[in-house]
Design a protein around this motif. Structure first.
Motif, PDB file in Angstrom:
ATOM      1  N   ILE A 118       1.132  -1.128   0.129  1.00 13.47           N
ATOM      2  CA  ILE A 118      -0.578  -0.369  -0.040  1.00 13.47           C
ATOM      3  C   ILE A 118       1.413   0.882   0.115  1.00 13.47           C
ATOM      4  CG2 ILE A 118      -1.542   1.421   1.360  1.00 13.47           C
ATOM      5  CD1 ILE A 118      -2.561  -1.510   2.131  1.00 13.47           C
ATOM      6  N   GLY A 119       1.659   1.007   0.716  1.00 18.66           N
ATOM      7  CA  GLY A 119       2.832   2.171   0.908  1.00 18.66           C
ATOM      8  C   GLY A 119       3.544   3.156  -0.292  1.00 18.66           C
ATOM      9  N   LEU A 120       3.776   1.556  -1.157  1.00 13.44           N
ATOM     10  CA  LEU A 120       4.084   1.360  -2.462  1.00 13.44           C
ATOM     11  C   LEU A 120       3.512   2.231  -3.580  1.00 13.44           C
ATOM     12  CD1 LEU A 120       6.890  -1.675  -2.394  1.00 13.44           C
ATOM     13  CD2 LEU A 120       8.043   1.271  -2.393  1.00 13.44           C
ATOM     14  N   ILE A 121       2.279   1.671  -3.798  1.00 15.71           N
ATOM     15  CA  ILE A 121       1.035   1.993  -4.604  1.00 15.71           C
ATOM     16  C   ILE A 121       0.557   2.767  -4.470  1.00 15.71           C
ATOM     17  CG2 ILE A 121      -0.972   0.592  -5.571  1.00 15.71           C
ATOM     18  CD1 ILE A 121       0.227  -2.126  -4.576  1.00 15.71           C
ATOM     19  N   LEU A 122       0.059   3.360  -3.096  1.00 17.40           N
ATOM     20  CA  LEU A 122      -0.624   5.022  -3.145  1.00 17.40           C
ATOM     21  C   LEU A 122      -0.202   5.939  -3.591  1.00 17.40           C
ATOM     22  CD1 LEU A 122      -2.260   4.702   0.340  1.00 17.40           C
ATOM     23  CD2 LEU A 122      -3.044   4.590  -1.740  1.00 17.40           C
ATOM     24  N   PRO A 123       1.055   6.446  -3.698  1.00 14.27           N
ATOM     25  CA  PRO A 123       1.983   7.183  -4.350  1.00 14.27           C
ATOM     26  C   PRO A 123       1.974   6.975  -5.777  1.00 14.27           C
ATOM     27  CG  PRO A 123       3.366   6.628  -2.346  1.00 14.27           C
ATOM     28  CD  PRO A 123       2.501   5.393  -2.869  1.00 14.27           C
TER      29      PRO A 123
END
Length: 137
Positions: A118-123
């Motif tokens: 989630i931390g890599l995909i959201l940005p």
């Protein structure tokens, strides 16, 4: 014949008195008081009757001893089976604890992996980028 009669009288006297005479080597035997055969016979009959009266109680005690031995053997077998059951339950509890720890470890790893994704995909999914504060350039 008189020697046999003396030995018989000595044996009866010992039986009636209940005492055993011990002689030291080289010691002369003490004179044994003469006992009337009728008295000795009555004493032996009384002793016989007392022993016959004790016989049922002794037989009952022997029967109880056999019963107690049987019960003791059964209880020992029961203790062994219960001990085996306890050992099995301990092994099962240890396996469940290990399984529970593994489950928590996998759950923690899944949460960590999901957080990283989630931390890599959201940005990357973000909209337009703002280039300044409040819309001013």
């Amino acid at each position: 014949m008189t020697l046999n009669r003396c030995v018989f009288a000595l044996a009866l006297a010992v039986l009636v008195s209940g005492r055993c005479l011990a002689l030291e080597p080289g010691q002369e035997p003490a004179r044994v008081p003469t006992v009337e055969p009728a008295q000795a016979l009555r004493a032996l009959q009384r002793e016989h009757e007392a022993l016959v009266a004790q016989q049922p109680a002794l037989q009952e005690a022997a029967g109880q001893a056999a019963t107690l031995a049987s019960q003791n053997q059964q209880l020992e077998q029961q203790v062994q089976s219960l001990q085996a059951q306890v050992d099995g339950l301990r092994d099962e509890a240890a396996a469940l604890r290990t399984d529970d720890r593994r489950r928590w470890f996998v759950t923690g790893a899944a949460v960590l992996a999901a957080g990283l994704l989630i931390g890599l995909i959201l940005p990357l999914l973000g909209g337009r980028k703002r280039r300044g504060y409040g819309g001013f350039r």
